[in-house]
Design an enzyme around this catalytic site. Sequence first.
Site, mmCIF file in Angstrom:
data_model
loop_
_atom_site.group_PDB
_atom_site.id
_atom_site.type_symbol
_atom_site.label_atom_id
_atom_site.label_comp_id
_atom_site.label_asym_id
_atom_site.label_seq_id
_atom_site.Cartn_x
_atom_site.Cartn_y
_atom_site.Cartn_z
ATOM 1 N N ARG A 62 2.924 10.452 -14.580
ATOM 2 C CA ARG A 62 4.361 10.409 -14.905
ATOM 3 C C ARG A 62 4.768 9.006 -15.354
ATOM 4 O O ARG A 62 4.111 8.014 -15.072
ATOM 5 C CB ARG A 62 5.213 10.806 -13.702
ATOM 6 C CG ARG A 62 5.111 9.886 -12.494
ATOM 7 C CD ARG A 62 6.197 8.848 -12.398
ATOM 8 N NE ARG A 62 5.949 7.884 -11.325
ATOM 9 C CZ ARG A 62 5.314 6.747 -11.490
ATOM 10 N NH1 ARG A 62 4.855 6.390 -12.670
ATOM 11 N NH2 ARG A 62 5.115 5.914 -10.467
ATOM 12 N N HIS A 107 12.026 2.542 -6.788
ATOM 13 C CA HIS A 107 12.074 2.222 -5.357
ATOM 14 C C HIS A 107 13.348 2.779 -4.720
ATOM 15 O O HIS A 107 13.884 2.211 -3.777
ATOM 16 C CB HIS A 107 11.933 0.711 -5.113
ATOM 17 C CG HIS A 107 10.547 0.222 -5.423
ATOM 18 N ND1 HIS A 107 9.512 0.344 -4.519
ATOM 19 C CD2 HIS A 107 10.017 -0.339 -6.533
ATOM 20 C CE1 HIS A 107 8.400 -0.162 -5.069
ATOM 21 N NE2 HIS A 107 8.676 -0.568 -6.296
ATOM 22 N N ASP A 139 13.375 6.364 -4.278
ATOM 23 C CA ASP A 139 13.032 7.687 -3.722
ATOM 24 C C ASP A 139 12.934 7.670 -2.202
ATOM 25 O O ASP A 139 13.462 8.552 -1.529
ATOM 26 C CB ASP A 139 11.776 8.299 -4.386
ATOM 27 C CG ASP A 139 10.509 7.470 -4.304
ATOM 28 O OD1 ASP A 139 10.565 6.307 -3.851
ATOM 29 O OD2 ASP A 139 9.438 7.999 -4.687
ATOM 30 N N GLY A 168 0.110 2.378 -12.745
ATOM 31 C CA GLY A 168 1.502 2.685 -12.408
ATOM 32 C C GLY A 168 2.000 3.969 -13.062
ATOM 33 O O GLY A 168 3.196 4.213 -13.158
ATOM 34 N N SER A 222 0.882 6.998 -11.933
ATOM 35 C CA SER A 222 0.622 8.047 -10.940
ATOM 36 C C SER A 222 -0.735 8.718 -11.080
ATOM 37 O O SER A 222 -0.831 9.953 -10.983
ATOM 38 C CB SER A 222 1.683 9.136 -11.010
ATOM 39 O OG SER A 222 2.810 8.739 -10.382
ATOM 40 N N SER A 223 -1.763 7.933 -11.251
ATOM 41 C CA SER A 223 -3.096 8.534 -11.294
ATOM 42 C C SER A 223 -3.411 9.201 -9.945
ATOM 43 O O SER A 223 -4.009 10.276 -9.904
ATOM 44 C CB SER A 223 -4.154 7.491 -11.649
ATOM 45 O OG SER A 223 -4.032 6.365 -10.811
ATOM 46 N N ASP A 257 6.458 10.841 -7.317
ATOM 47 C CA ASP A 257 5.276 11.031 -8.157
ATOM 48 C C ASP A 257 4.693 12.440 -8.008
ATOM 49 O O ASP A 257 4.351 13.096 -8.997
ATOM 50 C CB ASP A 257 4.206 9.981 -7.817
ATOM 51 C CG ASP A 257 4.714 8.560 -8.036
ATOM 52 O OD1 ASP A 257 5.831 8.412 -8.566
ATOM 53 O OD2 ASP A 257 4.002 7.617 -7.663
HETATM 54 C C1 GAF Z 1 5.205 4.412 -6.358
HETATM 55 C C2 GAF Z 1 5.488 5.423 -5.266
HETATM 56 F F1 GAF Z 1 4.423 6.269 -5.111
HETATM 57 C C3 GAF Z 1 6.762 6.215 -5.556
HETATM 58 O O1 GAF Z 1 7.056 7.064 -4.485
HETATM 59 C C4 GAF Z 1 7.930 5.283 -5.859
HETATM 60 O O2 GAF Z 1 8.420 4.701 -4.682
HETATM 61 C C5 GAF Z 1 7.537 4.224 -6.883
HETATM 62 O O3 GAF Z 1 6.334 3.556 -6.517
HETATM 63 C C6 GAF Z 1 8.614 3.196 -7.079
HETATM 64 O O4 GAF Z 1 9.755 3.794 -7.620
HETATM 65 O O5 GAF Z 1 4.897 5.048 -7.551
#
Ligand code: GAF
Length: 389
Positions: A33, A40, A42, A134, A136-137, A182
Amino acid sequence: MVGVSETLERARKEFGERFGGSRPQISVFAPGRVNLIGEHTDYNGGFVLPMALPLTTVIVGSRRDDDKILIITTAHGADEPHTVEFKAPREEKPLVPGVPKWANYVKGVIQLYRAGPVPGFNAVIASSVPLGGGLSSSASLEVATYTFLQQLCADDGDAVQKALTCQKSEHTFAGVPCGIMDQFISVMGREGHALLIDCRSLEVTPLPLADPGMAILITNSNVCHELTGSEYPERRRQCEEAAKVLGKDTLRDVSFEDLEAMKERLSDTCYKRARHVITEIARTTYAAEALQRGDYKEFGRLMVKSHNSLRDDYEVSCPELDELVAIAIEVPGVYGSRMTGGGFGGCTVTLLETSAAERAKQHIQSRYRGSPTFYLTKASAGAGVITVQ
Ligand code: GAF
């Protein structure tokens, strides 16, 4: 950009070579994604606005007659063993995290999977999501694993439960106290849409993102971050502390006015962290409104504000990301740019006129101190089964 079909091809070829020329019975994918805004927020119960990418993790495999699980990856570092073997978990013998590290993302999901006893299987993993970039692998590997197990166990279970289980696996097997963004977008992603996710209620609002005149450019700084480092848990702890001192469960419940009025109660650091989160939640809702009315200029302005807040108040950016953003916004036709994901390296995301994309790439390429990788990308679908003829 490497699409699902090339990644699938790689996985199927490896499967054939390793398992006597046989064809896998199951093929699934789960996307990485990019988060457009809402960073930061979520794990503070706030809003995020990510979209799923055409960069995906693919798993192909077949059921075995015994309880052995044999998994091969073509996607992880050359210094890591590429094959792991273990027995399907049973109550008396649960799976536990260990080495190699990549296998923990898979093992955690297998251990926490509740829709039936997991049988033995052979599988191959391939991925086009850059590792540690960054994008989301890790979440895409967790969600692909869950999707694979659903096929194996004929379970069409609940999507929210799926995302939550994958998040829990990241907490317990990878040691990262991540939020839900993610895993959620990897499960729920929708072609041609970004999703405004309320991370408190888990309500989702799809926002169309298919204007041919507007493009999304991801630039990988090729500086790698490690979320398992102490910085991410530390930020989360500071936010929780700030909310507690301000008398609320999460920072979502604190208004900017309350924060300012009670500023003296917080340490300087906790105040800055809270200020980022509270203003970022507001920016995300304004950005969603701007997107809905096609006001890309306003969206871009909010992106830059978000970046500056992540740099100055949340302190999760790095010189390479700051430089990429500064260079990108010099280009005519660029609406805005910001770091995306956890930070400390990885990627920036830039919103721009489609006609400015080549110009922007060339400009960044010529000015950035490192060697960037570009992905001119489109909002894509969430995890699913690949039907192979
Ligand atoms: C990482 C985390 F896995 C997410 O949950 C989120 O907090 C993100 O950092 C920052 O927005 O990807």
